[in-house]
Scaffold this active site. Structure first.
Site, short mmCIF file in Angstrom:
data_model
loop_
_atom_site.label_atom_id
_atom_site.label_comp_id
_atom_site.label_asym_id
_atom_site.label_seq_id
_atom_site.Cartn_x
_atom_site.Cartn_y
_atom_site.Cartn_z
N LYS A 11 0.84 -1.22 0.00
CA LYS A 11 0.00 0.00 0.00
C LYS A 11 0.86 1.26 0.00
O LYS A 11 0.67 2.16 -0.79
CB LYS A 11 -0.95 0.00 1.22
CG LYS A 11 -1.80 -1.24 1.35
CD LYS A 11 -2.69 -1.20 2.56
CE LYS A 11 -1.99 -1.24 3.91
NZ LYS A 11 -1.26 -2.49 4.20
N ARG A 86 -9.12 0.75 9.92
CA ARG A 86 -8.67 -0.62 10.14
C ARG A 86 -9.67 -1.40 10.98
O ARG A 86 -9.46 -2.59 11.23
CB ARG A 86 -7.35 -0.58 10.92
CG ARG A 86 -6.13 -0.87 10.07
CD ARG A 86 -4.96 -0.61 10.99
NE ARG A 86 -3.81 -1.37 10.65
CZ ARG A 86 -2.78 -0.83 9.98
NH1 ARG A 86 -2.84 0.39 9.51
NH2 ARG A 86 -1.71 -1.56 9.77
N ARG A 125 11.74 -6.11 4.44
CA ARG A 125 11.64 -4.64 4.31
C ARG A 125 12.70 -3.94 5.15
O ARG A 125 13.01 -4.33 6.27
CB ARG A 125 10.26 -4.15 4.76
CG ARG A 125 10.23 -2.61 4.80
CD ARG A 125 8.85 -2.06 4.89
NE ARG A 125 8.13 -2.50 6.06
CZ ARG A 125 6.83 -2.26 6.24
NH1 ARG A 125 6.15 -1.58 5.36
NH2 ARG A 125 6.24 -2.70 7.33
N ARG A 158 12.35 -2.09 10.63
CA ARG A 158 11.32 -1.64 11.57
C ARG A 158 11.17 -2.68 12.68
O ARG A 158 11.20 -3.88 12.41
CB ARG A 158 9.98 -1.50 10.83
CG ARG A 158 9.57 -0.06 10.63
CD ARG A 158 8.44 0.07 9.64
NE ARG A 158 7.17 -0.52 10.07
CZ ARG A 158 6.03 -0.38 9.41
NH1 ARG A 158 6.00 0.33 8.29
NH2 ARG A 158 4.92 -0.94 9.83
N ARG A 169 0.60 -9.32 13.35
CA ARG A 169 -0.09 -8.27 12.57
C ARG A 169 -1.08 -8.91 11.59
O ARG A 169 -2.15 -8.36 11.33
CB ARG A 169 0.94 -7.42 11.82
CG ARG A 169 1.66 -6.46 12.78
CD ARG A 169 2.94 -5.93 12.20
NE ARG A 169 2.75 -5.11 11.03
CZ ARG A 169 3.75 -4.74 10.23
NH1 ARG A 169 4.98 -5.13 10.49
NH2 ARG A 169 3.51 -3.98 9.20
P1 AP5 Z 1 4.89 -1.59 1.82
O1 AP5 Z 1 4.52 -0.78 0.63
O2 AP5 Z 1 5.63 -0.92 2.93
O3 AP5 Z 1 3.62 -2.38 2.36
P2 AP5 Z 1 2.38 -1.85 3.17
O4 AP5 Z 1 1.17 -2.54 2.64
O5 AP5 Z 1 2.34 -0.36 3.19
O6 AP5 Z 1 2.72 -2.48 4.59
P3 AP5 Z 1 2.78 -1.81 6.04
O7 AP5 Z 1 3.56 -2.74 6.93
O8 AP5 Z 1 3.25 -0.40 6.02
O9 AP5 Z 1 1.35 -1.87 6.41
P4 AP5 Z 1 0.79 -1.97 7.75
O10 AP5 Z 1 -0.60 -1.70 7.38
O11 AP5 Z 1 1.00 -3.19 8.56
O12 AP5 Z 1 1.63 -0.92 8.64
P5 AP5 Z 1 1.33 0.56 9.06
O13 AP5 Z 1 2.56 1.33 8.91
O14 AP5 Z 1 0.07 1.06 8.43
O15 AP5 Z 1 5.76 -2.84 1.28
C1 AP5 Z 1 6.31 -3.80 2.16
C2 AP5 Z 1 7.67 -4.29 1.61
O16 AP5 Z 1 7.49 -4.97 0.36
C3 AP5 Z 1 8.67 -3.18 1.31
O17 AP5 Z 1 9.95 -3.65 1.63
C4 AP5 Z 1 8.58 -2.94 -0.20
O18 AP5 Z 1 9.79 -2.52 -0.71
C5 AP5 Z 1 8.18 -4.32 -0.72
N1 AP5 Z 1 7.19 -4.27 -1.80
C6 AP5 Z 1 6.12 -3.42 -1.87
N2 AP5 Z 1 5.37 -3.69 -2.95
C7 AP5 Z 1 5.96 -4.75 -3.57
C8 AP5 Z 1 5.64 -5.51 -4.74
N3 AP5 Z 1 4.54 -5.25 -5.45
N4 AP5 Z 1 6.47 -6.53 -5.07
C9 AP5 Z 1 7.56 -6.82 -4.33
N5 AP5 Z 1 7.93 -6.12 -3.22
C10 AP5 Z 1 7.13 -5.11 -2.84
O19 AP5 Z 1 0.98 0.38 10.61
C11 AP5 Z 1 1.94 0.06 11.58
C12 AP5 Z 1 1.31 -0.02 12.96
O20 AP5 Z 1 0.74 1.25 13.32
C13 AP5 Z 1 0.14 -1.03 13.09
O21 AP5 Z 1 0.59 -2.33 13.34
C14 AP5 Z 1 -0.62 -0.42 14.27
O22 AP5 Z 1 0.00 -0.71 15.51
C15 AP5 Z 1 -0.50 1.08 14.04
N6 AP5 Z 1 -1.60 1.62 13.23
C16 AP5 Z 1 -1.51 2.22 12.00
N7 AP5 Z 1 -2.72 2.57 11.56
C17 AP5 Z 1 -3.61 2.21 12.52
C18 AP5 Z 1 -5.02 2.31 12.63
N8 AP5 Z 1 -5.78 2.82 11.65
N9 AP5 Z 1 -5.60 1.82 13.75
C19 AP5 Z 1 -4.87 1.29 14.75
N10 AP5 Z 1 -3.53 1.16 14.70
C20 AP5 Z 1 -2.90 1.61 13.59
#
Ligand code: AP5
Length: 216
Positions: A11, A86, A125, A158, A169
């Site tokens: 994403k 979420r 990552r 991270r 997660r």
């Molecule tokens: P990346 O693009 O970073 O993936 P992503 O879907 O954005 O994954 P995230 O881990 O950021 O999502 P998340 O939803 O768990 O974490 P968030 O930061 O929102 O890609 C991942 C890896 O793959 C990278 O290395 C990239 O290079 C590679 N890649 C990408 N696309 C690719 C492809 N097509 N092919 C191959 N490789 C690829 O949340 C973190 C924490 O914050 C949560 O756990 C929670 O504690 C808190 N939080 C955040 N939002 C909320 C909410 N709304 N409510 C409650 N808690 C929340």
């Protein structure tokens, strides 16, 4: 627009490019919370433990920071929400908040991704400590090992990308977030793409979809 999908679906990676293509800001609750943790603000202090364990930060905390961000001037022409909502409660609150300011969601882009791909991507990552740019040890390595291409900052892993936390997660996603697929399907807003594709393949599919929806 909302970007919905399991952790590691890509994403954030797509949001970076799409935000430029569509000319609308990328609003990531993960990034906002990580920034708060870095600054050791009251929100950051509350969120840190939940994030490190791979659990969701309580709804009231997240809803407050998003509601406040949504009133910013730069979001007047539109925005891309990544990582929010979420939970069904967050989605209801988002609807209410948008309605109040006479706005509405146009589309929820769901990245359908297999758990194996999520684990492989997140365990590989790496992120820049300074500017937050994303890398992957195999799929998107930096030009110089350990150094960010964009700002020269140090590249780290991270805390919540350890294999154990990633597994948690994914459990949390199934328990609390998956329900949003039906929630937005019922509203007629859900559009699906395959998150398992490589970065460019996925981007091309999203572009085609947006063109079909007259969003580009
Ligand atoms: P990346 O693009 O970073 O993936 P992503 O879907 O954005 O994954 P995230 O881990 O950021 O999502 P998340 O939803 O768990 O974490 P968030 O930061 O929102 O890609 C991942 C890896 O793959 C990278 O290395 C990239 O290079 C590679 N890649 C990408 N696309 C690719 C492809 N097509 N092919 C191959 N490789 C690829 O949340 C973190 C924490 O914050 C949560 O756990 C929670 O504690 C808190 N939080 C955040 N939002 C909320 C909410 N709304 N409510 C409650 N808690 C929340």
């Amino acid at each position: 627009m909302v970007l919905l999908g399991p952790p590691g679906a890509g994403k954030g990676t797509q949001a970076e490019v799409l935000s430029k293509e569509l000319g609308i800001p990328h609003v990531s609750t993960g990034d906002m919370l990580r920034e708060a943790v870095k600054k050791e603000s009251p929100v950051g202090k509350e969120a840190k433990g939940y994030m490190n364990r791979g659990e969701l930060v309580p709804d009231d905390v997240v809803i407050k920071i998003v509601s406040s961000r949504l009133t910013d001037d730069d979001l007047k022409k539109g925005f891309m929400l990544d990582g929010f909502p979420r939970t069904v409660n967050q989605a209801d609150k988002l609807d209410a908040s948008l309605e109040k300011s006479d706005k509405r969601l146009d589309m929820v882009l769901f990245f359908k991704t297999s758990p194996e791909v999520s684990v492989e991507r997140l365990s590989g990552r790496r992120v820049c400590k300074k500017c937050g740019k994303n890398y992957h040890v195999k799929n998107m390595p930096p030009k110089k090992e350990g150094i960010c291409n964009a700002c020269g900052g140090e590249i780290i892993q991270r805390k919540d990308d350890s294999v154990e936390t990633v597994k948690n997660r994914l459990v949390v996603y199934e328990k609390d977030t998956r329900a949003l697929i039906d929630y937005y399907k019922k509203k007629g807003l859900l559009r699906e793409v395959s998150g398992d594709l490589d970065v460019d393949g996925l981007f091309q599919n999203i572009k085609k979809l947006l063109e079909k929806e007259n969003a580009l």
